[in-house]
Scaffold this active site. Structure first.
Site, PDB file in Angstrom:
ATOM      1  N   ASP A 113       0.868  -1.180   0.000  1.00 22.96           N
ATOM      2  CA  ASP A 113       0.000   0.000   0.000  1.00 22.96           C
ATOM      3  C   ASP A 113       0.906   1.231   0.000  1.00 22.96           C
ATOM      4  OD1 ASP A 113      -1.672   2.118   0.671  1.00 22.96           O
ATOM      5  OD2 ASP A 113      -2.900   0.915   2.048  1.00 22.96           O
ATOM      6  N   HIS A 114       0.889   1.957  -1.107  1.00 25.02           N
ATOM      7  CA  HIS A 114       1.846   3.060  -1.251  1.00 25.02           C
ATOM      8  C   HIS A 114       1.513   4.244  -0.342  1.00 25.02           C
ATOM      9  CE1 HIS A 114       5.284   4.868  -2.842  1.00 25.02           C
ATOM     10  NE2 HIS A 114       5.069   4.771  -4.144  1.00 25.02           N
ATOM     11  N   ARG A 115       0.344   4.192   0.300  1.00 26.07           N
ATOM     12  CA  ARG A 115       0.049   5.252   1.268  1.00 26.07           C
ATOM     13  C   ARG A 115       0.854   5.047   2.535  1.00 26.07           C
ATOM     14  NH1 ARG A 115      -6.203   4.284   1.899  1.00 26.07           N
ATOM     15  NH2 ARG A 115      -5.288   2.213   2.092  1.00 26.07           N
TER      16      ARG A 115
ATOM     17  N   ILE B 142       3.667   2.751   2.705  1.00 27.46           N
ATOM     18  CA  ILE B 142       5.047   2.289   2.477  1.00 27.46           C
ATOM     19  C   ILE B 142       5.633   3.013   1.269  1.00 27.46           C
ATOM     20  CG2 ILE B 142       6.417   0.277   1.815  1.00 27.46           C
ATOM     21  CD1 ILE B 142       4.294  -1.434   3.272  1.00 27.46           C
TER      22      ILE B 142
END
Ligand code: CAO
Length: 628
Positions: free
Chosen positions: A600-602, A604
Site C-alpha cells: 500500500d503506497h500510502r 510504504i
C-alpha cells in the site's frame, strides 16, 4: 431537586461484570427504561435500563470497570422525587438453559452425569469448543461446551457448582438433547441441581393446506407480543432450505431469526419490515418440498445462552438471546439499531469485540471515513461512483449454466473489490536463490516424516517474512481509519492464503517470529486442514499483519497479489525453477524462487519496500541469517 442514585440491579448473582459501554453522558435527559450502561460477562451482555426519568448529574463508572449488584452507576436529578437510592430494573433475561444432571445423581458419591439440555429439538449439533477439562472446578452457569448449528452457537452451562471428573465429548462430535457431556462431582453434597429448563421453544407446526401450501406462523417467541420485524430475508419465488432464515424479529433487547420449518418455495410473504408480530402471526405461505406437512419449526435461531441476568426479568423474549449470529453478522440489538439508523449494512463491518462481535464503535468507525470522504467531495471508499459493468444476457451467445456462489466466494469478491479500489498498489518482483535452503530442507525431510509432518518451503518463508517485518517495521503497520494515525504493531502475525473447496480463506499464524520451523510446520498443516474442512472460526482469520499467498505448488513465474487490507503488504510466491545464474565468472545452475511483494503506497515508500525485499531475499538465500 432530588438526586437519585442508580445502582446495578440483580444480575443473577454475577460478580465483577465488565462495563463495556456507557450509554449516557452527564447532562443527558433520560426517560425511564433508557439504557444507562451495557455490562458483559464472557457469556452474555445486558443493557441496564434506568428505573427513573431525569437529568444525569454524575457517572460513577468507567468503561472497563468491574461491577456487581448494588454498585453505584449514575446519579439522576429527578424532579419531584425524594432523595433516594434505587437499583435499576433487572436487565432482560436471556433464555434459561440450566441443564439438569441425569437422574442417576448419586448422593453417596455426589457425582452426576451432565446431559445436553433441551436444545429446541435440534439433532446432531456440532461441539465446537470444550470449555473445561478434567479436574476443573466450575461454578453454576460456567460454560462446559459450546455447540453450533449453521444459525447460532450456544454455550451449555454447568447446572451446578462442582468439579469435572470426566468429559465424554470432543470437538467435532455431533450431539443432541440427552447426550452425556461428562460427569461432575457436586461441590457440596446434596446441593440440589437445577430443574431442567426449556431452551428454545418449538414452533407450532405450520398448517398444511390441501394443495401442500402451508401458512407459516411465527413460532413461540417466549410470549413476547408486538415484536418488530426488522428484516424480511426471503421473497416470493425463493427456494429455501429447512432452517433458512425467513424473517428477523427484534425487541429492544434481543433479536432473533425465524427459520423456515421445512425446505420449499416461498409462495407469498404476508409481512413487511416494521410490522409488529406475536406468536401465530402469519409470516407467509410456502409450498413445502415433498408435499408433506412440514415438521414443527424449531427456533434454532434462539438457542439458550446461559441464564445470566436477574430472575426478576421480564418473561418476554424467553426464547431469545441478546446477541444473534445472523448470517455472518454477530451483533446485539443496540448495535443493529444504530446500524439501521445510519443505513449501515452490518455484513460489511468488521467486529472488534469478543469473538468478532460487532460493537457500536465498529459501526461508527465504518461510517466516519465514508462521511468524511463524502463531505470532502472525494469519491467514497469502496468504489462508489465507478460505472458498473453492464449486465449481459450470455444465453444469447450459447448454452450457459448458473452456478450459485458460495458465501466465502461472495465475501472474497467484496474484499478484493474493496482492497483493489481503496489501496494504491505497487508490486515489486525479485528472485530468491533457494538452492541452499532447499538442500537444508531436503536434508530435514526424513526427520519431518518421522515427526509425521510435511516440510515445504512455506515455514521457511514465514520465518523469513517475520524477520523482515521486524527489520523493516514500516511493513508491520495499518492505516488508522481516522486518517490521522498509523498503527505500528509490535507483534508478528502472518496470514497464509489457503485454497479450499469453498474458496479462498486466509487463516492467521500468530507470533511467527517466536516460533521454530517444526512448530510452524505443524501449525500450517493443522490450520490449512481446518480451513479445507470449513472449520475456521472468525478469530482464526483475524489479526494478521502480513499475508503470504503461495502458488508455488501450482506453477507460474509471477503474479500481483492484492493487499489484504487493513494489512499493508502481501508476498506472492511462484514456482521455483533451476535457472542459469552468473556468478561473476560463469553461469551456474541455481534454484530460483520468483517472489512478488505488493504494498500500500500510502503506508510504504518505495525505499522502505526496497529495503524490506532485499532483506527478505537475502534471508531466504541464506537461512542462517535468521539466527542473527
Ligand atoms: N516452488 C516449487 N515447489 C513448491 C513451492 C514453490 N514455491 N511451494 C511448494 N512447493 C512444493 C512443496 O514442496 C510440495 O512438494 P513436495 O511434496 O514434493 O515437498 C508441493 O509443492 C505441494 O505443496 P503444498 O501446497 O502441499 O504445501 P505448501 O506449504 O507449499 O502450501 C498452502 C500450503 C496451504 C499455502 C497451499 O496448499 C495452498 O492452499 N496454496 C494456494 C494459495 C492460494 O490460493 N493463493 C492465491 C491467493 S490469491 O487468489
Amino acid at each position: 431537586m432530588a438526586i437519585q442514585a442508580i445502582k446495578v440491579p440483580d444480575i443473577g448473582g454475577s460478580e465483577g461484570v465488565e462495563v463495556i459501554e456507557i450509554s449516557v453522558a452527564v447532562g443527558d435527559v433520560i426517560a425511564q427504561e433508557d439504557s444507562i450502561v451495557v455490562l458483559e460477562t464472557d457469556k452474555a451482555s445486558m443493557e441496564i435500563p434506568s428505573p427513573a426519568a431525569g437529568k444525569v448529574t454524575a457517572i460513577k463508572v468507567n468503561v472497563g470497570d468491574k461491577v456487581s449488584e448494588g454498585d453505584l452507576l449514575i446519579e439522576v436529578e429527578a424532579e419531584g422525587a425524594a432523595e433516594q437510592e434505587q437499583a435499576a430494573p433487572a436487565a432482560e433475561k436471556p433464555a434459561e438453559s440450566a441443564a439438569a444432571p441425569a437422574s442417576n445423581t448419586s448422593s453417596a458419591t455426589s457425582e452426576a452425569e451432565i446431559p445436553v439440555p433441551d436444545i429446541g429439538g435440534a439433532e446432531g449439533v456440532e461441539v465446537i469448543e470444550i470449555s473445561v477439562k478434567v479436574g476443573d472446578e466450575v461454578s453454576e452457569g460456567d460454560s462446559l461446551i459450546v455447540l453450533e448449528t449453521d444459525k447460532a452457537s450456544m454455550e451449555i452451562p454447568a447446572p451446578f457448582a462442582g468439579k469435572i471428573t470426566s468429559i465424554s465429548m470432543k470437538v467435532g462430535d455431533k450431539v443432541s438433547q440427552g447426550s452425556v457431556i461428562g460427569v461432575m462431582a457436586t461441590a457440596a453434597a446434596g446441593s440440589a441441581p437445577a430443574e431442567p429448563a426449556k431452551a428454545p421453544a418449538a414452533a407450532p407446526a405450520a398448517a398444511a393446506t390441501a394443495s401442500a401450501e402451508i401458512e407459516v406462523p411465527v413460532p413461540d417467541i417466549g410470549g413476547a407480543e408486538g415484536v418488530e420485524v426488522i428484516e424480511i430475508s426471503v421473497k416470493a419465488g425463493d427456494e429455501v432450505g429447512e432452517g433458512d432464515s425467513l424473517i428477523v424479529l427484534e425487541t429492544d433487547k434481543a433479536s432473533m431469526e425465524i427459520p423456515a420449518p421445512s425446505a420449499g418455495k416461498i409462495v407469498s410473504i404476508a409481512l413487511k419490515v416494521g410490522d409488529k408480530v406475536s406468536q401465530g402471526s402469519i409470516i407467509g405461505v410456502m409450498k413445502s418440498e415433498g408435499a408433506a406437512a412440514p415438521a414443527p419449526a424449531k427456533t434454532e435461531a434462539a438457542p439458550a445462552p446461559k441464564a445470566a441476568p436477574a430472575a426478576a426479568a421480564s418473561s418476554a423474549a424467553k426464547a431469545t438471546e441478546e446477541v444473534v449470529h445472523s448470517g455472518d453478522v454477530y451483533a446485539g440489538p443496540a448495535v443493529r439499531k444504530l446500524a439501521r439508523q445510519l443505513g449501515v449494512d452490518l455484513g460489511k463491518v468488521s467486529g472488534s469485540g469478543p469473538r468478532g462481535r460487532l460493537m457500536k464503535d465498529d459501526v461508527r468507525g465504518y461510517v466516519k471515513p465514508i462521511v468524511a470522504a463524502a463531505q470532502s467531495g472525494a469519491p467514497v471508499g469502496g468504489g462508489s461512483g465507478i460505472p458498473r459493468v453492464p449486465a449481459v444476457d450470455f444465453a444469447k451467445f450459447g448454452e450457459i449454466e448458473m452456478l450459485k456462489m458460495s458465501k466465502v466466494k461472495k465475501i472474497t469478491a467484496d474484499n478484493m473489490t474493496r482492497n483493489w479500489l481503496n489501496v494504491p498498489h505497487v508490486t515489486q518482483w525479485d528472485d530468491a536463490d533457494i538452492t541452499d535452503m532447499e538442500t537444508f530442507r531436503t536434508g530435514l525431510k526424513a526427520e519431518a516424516e518421522k515427526r509425521g509432518s510435511k516440510l515445504t518451503p512455506l515455514p521457511f518463508l514465514l520465518k523469513a517474512c517475520a524477520a523482515a517485518l521486524r527489520a523493516e517495521p514500516t511493513f508491520n503497520v495499518s492505516l488508522h481509519h481516522d486518517g490521522e494515525h498509523i498503527v505500528q504493531k509490535n507483534y508478528v502475525h502472518i496470514g497464509i492464503a489457503v485454497d479450499t473447496p469453498n474458496g479462498l480463506m486466509v487463516p492467521v499464524i500468530r507470533n511467527v517470529d517466536k516460533k521454530g520451523l517444526w512448530e510452524l510446520t505443524d501449525e500450517i498443516n493443522a490450520i490449512a486442514k481446518k480451513a479445507r474442512d470449513g472449520k475456521l472460526m472468525p478469530a482464526d482469520m483475524q489479526g494478521g499483519c502480513f499475508t503470504i499467498s503461495s502458488l508455488g505448488a501450482m506453477g507460474g513465474n509471477g503474479f500481483t497479489p492484492i493487499v489484504n487490507a487493513p494489512e499493508v503488504a502481501i508476498l506472492g510466491v511462484s514456482k521455483a525453477q533451476i535457472k542459469p545464474v552468473w556468478n561473476g565468472k560463469e553461469f551456474v545452475p541455481r534454484n530460483m524462487l520468483p517472489l512478488s511483494v505488493s504494498y500500500d503506497h500510502r503506508a510504504i515508500n518505495g525505499a522502505d519496500a526496497g529495503r524490506f525485499f532485499t532483506f527478505l531475499v537475502a534471508a531466504i538465500a541464506d537461512v542462517r541469517r535468521l539466527l542473527l
